[in-house]
Design a protein around this motif. Structure first.
Motif, mmCIF file in Angstrom:
data_model
loop_
_atom_site.group_PDB
_atom_site.id
_atom_site.type_symbol
_atom_site.label_atom_id
_atom_site.label_comp_id
_atom_site.label_asym_id
_atom_site.label_seq_id
_atom_site.Cartn_x
_atom_site.Cartn_y
_atom_site.Cartn_z
ATOM 1 N N THR A 38 10.703 4.135 28.534
ATOM 2 C CA THR A 38 11.190 2.785 28.230
ATOM 3 C C THR A 38 11.229 1.964 29.501
ATOM 4 O O THR A 38 11.742 2.421 30.526
ATOM 5 N N LEU A 39 10.696 0.746 29.442
ATOM 6 C CA LEU A 39 10.822 -0.192 30.558
ATOM 7 C C LEU A 39 11.873 -1.216 30.169
ATOM 8 O O LEU A 39 11.724 -1.933 29.176
ATOM 9 N N ARG A 41 14.219 -4.498 31.188
ATOM 10 C CA ARG A 41 14.351 -5.673 32.046
ATOM 11 C C ARG A 41 15.811 -6.117 32.029
ATOM 12 O O ARG A 41 16.326 -6.556 31.005
ATOM 13 N N PHE A 70 9.617 -1.286 25.225
ATOM 14 C CA PHE A 70 10.124 -2.353 26.082
ATOM 15 C C PHE A 70 11.485 -2.816 25.567
ATOM 16 O O PHE A 70 11.704 -2.920 24.351
ATOM 17 N N LEU A 93 13.662 -4.471 37.019
ATOM 18 C CA LEU A 93 12.966 -3.589 36.080
ATOM 19 C C LEU A 93 13.301 -2.141 36.418
ATOM 20 O O LEU A 93 13.258 -1.750 37.586
ATOM 21 N N LYS A 94 13.614 -1.346 35.405
ATOM 22 C CA LYS A 94 13.873 0.075 35.589
ATOM 23 C C LYS A 94 13.164 0.852 34.485
ATOM 24 O O LYS A 94 13.069 0.391 33.348
ATOM 25 N N ILE A 95 12.678 2.024 34.850
ATOM 26 C CA ILE A 95 12.031 2.915 33.895
ATOM 27 C C ILE A 95 13.024 3.997 33.493
ATOM 28 O O ILE A 95 13.711 4.567 34.346
ATOM 29 N N TYR A 104 11.326 1.069 39.166
ATOM 30 C CA TYR A 104 10.011 0.477 38.940
ATOM 31 C C TYR A 104 9.499 0.005 40.296
ATOM 32 O O TYR A 104 10.142 -0.807 40.959
ATOM 33 N N LEU A 117 1.894 0.589 34.546
ATOM 34 C CA LEU A 117 2.572 1.158 33.387
ATOM 35 C C LEU A 117 1.673 2.090 32.585
ATOM 36 O O LEU A 117 2.146 3.070 31.995
ATOM 37 N N GLN A 120 2.061 5.272 34.144
ATOM 38 C CA GLN A 120 3.356 5.846 33.822
ATOM 39 C C GLN A 120 3.363 6.512 32.445
ATOM 40 O O GLN A 120 4.114 7.463 32.204
#
Length: 498
Positions: A38-39, A41, A70, A93-95, A104, A117, A120
């Motif tokens: 999951t990315l 924001r 997302f 932004l964090k993964i 990120y 991405l 990733q």
């Protein structure tokens, strides 16, 4: 036309809302814990930068919605959750992988984000065998394959290494004996395939996390890297000059990468090349003495951080960069030095020194030169020493071969050949006359008599100035204040009790 634009924006907003999941404290954990990738924001409505970057995030989400989840989180409504995940700047932004957070570290523009991405979304370790080996080896610019037997410890080390480098490369693992026999590889071994330079690198021996990591770093530097804080550290460890290529759009990035591929390949092993977003890293560009006009190319040396800027009126192409780089390697390019313009008049008791004239004035071997290094943001401490320094300069104005100067370090740099550190402001140093120009730091109290003692002890010429009383010091400062208000701020007496 306006109606058409409205329809397009409405459709874009609707499509994005179906693609991006809004998170709240109540659904955050259950959403990210079950998702393999999951990315998120993190943003806030009051953040101007959040609004400016929103469309890029939405467009990337639309393109990759089938590969990645997302989501967004409004930190103005979830401040505790944002603090928990150490979100100090917005947007961020964090993964998340099954609930675990990762930074990120990819580009900020859409094309670079999508490439990052997509990598990733690939498996941490891909199973490689005789059937898929060629396809895997050739599917990216750089890939790593670990050829191992059934030693579970080595498998785990490779898995951890693959996770560490997944931002840069895809890693495969093979236990296929048939494939290893065909490639004449004896396990344990690693192969790094570098398609850009049509070369492979081999690591043989025990799988040690430290040694394998170093092998990958030294062997994997791309011809032209995408510069992030993480990739910058890797490239610095190669210990070569770095050519920073600043761009301002994804189109410009693609153009420069294509045009400079040939020169980067030609100079591999002499100079590392990296593409860097000039908008996101504008402050870094300023530190490298790059004007806002971009694209731009700057070469920086690792051992002294000297900067060499390709003149920004020269078009950037393979030929111009190749010529500039070869001139740099031959020592034919002067380093770029941050400097104010040379003053047209410099007749005061305290001479103004700028970067361009540091060697001529301060490094004059026939004179003792005292320099006050200061910064324009320095307030209280500089406010106190400024009038005192002027008084000292006046007291010593008839002393032969002794010069008082000052240098604003916000606008000026020291020439690279002088291994001199200026830590803290204001800082006063004596550069003694003589071939070696020995440097002595003034560490006394902010009093005229402390300067007199200092110069009597360290000056190369005899000092016959006598000490003064506190009252005389106070009167001298008042007299100077009346003569000219040159500081743009009130001159404070040193001894308020008088």
């Amino acid at each position: 036309m306006l109606r058409y634009r409205t329809l397009v924006l409405t459709f874009f907003s609707f499509a994005s809302s179906q693609t991006i999941s809004p998170l709240t404290p109540s659904n955050f954990d259950q959403t990210v814990d079950i998702s393999p990738l999951t990315l998120i924001r993190f943003h806030a409505p009051w953040s101007k930068r959040s609004k400016e970057t929103e469309s890029t995030f939405h467009s990337v989400a639309l393109e990759l919605k089938d590969q990645i989840k997302f989501a967004t989180l409004d930190c103005s409504e979830a401040s505790d959750l944002c603090s928990k995940y150490e979100i100090w700047e917005l947007p961020a932004l964090k993964i998340f992988r099954n609930g675990t957070k990762y930074d990120y570290s990819g580009p900020s523009e859409s094309q670079g984000m999508m490439e990052y991405l997509k990598r990733q979304a690939l498996p941490t370790l891909t199973q490689v065998n005789a059937e898929n080996f060629n396809e895997f080896k050739d599917h990216d610019e750089i890939v790593i394959v670990g050829f191992l037997d059934n030693n579970e410890k080595e498998h785990q080390i490779l898995r951890e290494i693959a996770l560490k480098f997944r931002d840069q490369f895809q890693t495969g693992i093979s236990t296929d004996i048939t494939l290893m026999d065909k490639l004449q590889i004896t396990p344990p071994a690693l192969m790094l395939y570098h398609r850009e330079i049509d070369t492979s690198f081999k690591y043989e021996g025990a799988i040690s996390a430290t040694e394998v990591t170093q092998f990958i770093k030294s062997s994997s530097v791309p011809l032209i890297s995408d510069m992030t804080p993480e990739s910058y550290e890797i490239i610095r460890e190669v210990d070569l000059p770095i050519a920073f290529i600043f761009y301002t759009s994804s189109q410009e990035r693609a153009y420069l990468k294509k045009r400079l591929h040939k020169v980067a390949k030609e100079l591999r092993g002499s100079i590392s090349f990296g593409l860097i977003d000039g908008v996101e890293y504008e402050v870094f560009a300023e530190l490298l003495n790059v004007d806002p006009k971009m694209p731009a190319v700057v070469i920086q040396t690792p051992f002294n951080n000297a900067k060499y800027v390709l003149p920004q009126d020269i078009p950037i192409n393979s030929e111009s960069v190749s010529t500039f780089a070869h001139q740099f390697l031959k020592g034919e390019v002067e380093p770029s030095l941050l400097s104010d313009e040379i003053p047209t008049k410099n007749e005061g008791l305290v001479k103004v020194v700028v970067g361009k004239e540091f060697n001529r004035i301060v490094m004059d071997t026939t004179k003792d030169v005292v320099v006050e290094f200061y910064e324009s943001w320095c307030d209280t401490d500089c406010n106190e020493i400024d009038p005192l320094y002027e008084v000292v300069a006046r007291k010593f104005s008839k002393q032969e071969n002794l010069l008082f100067t000052k240098m604003n370090m916000k606008n000026n740099e020291l020439p690279i050949e002088h291994a001199l550190e200026v830590i803290g402001f204001p800082s006063v140093k004596l550069f003694k006359a003589g071939k070696t120009k020995e440097v002595i730091e003034f560490e006394g109290s902010q009093e005229v008599n402390a300067f007199i003692d200092f110069l009597k002890k360290y000056s190369t010429s005899p000092i016959e100035i006598e000490k003064i009383s506190d009252l005389e010091e106070y009167q001298l400062i008042l007299q100077m204040q009346k003569e000219h208000d040159k500081y743009g701020r009130p001159l404070l007496p040193i001894h308020d009790e008088l």
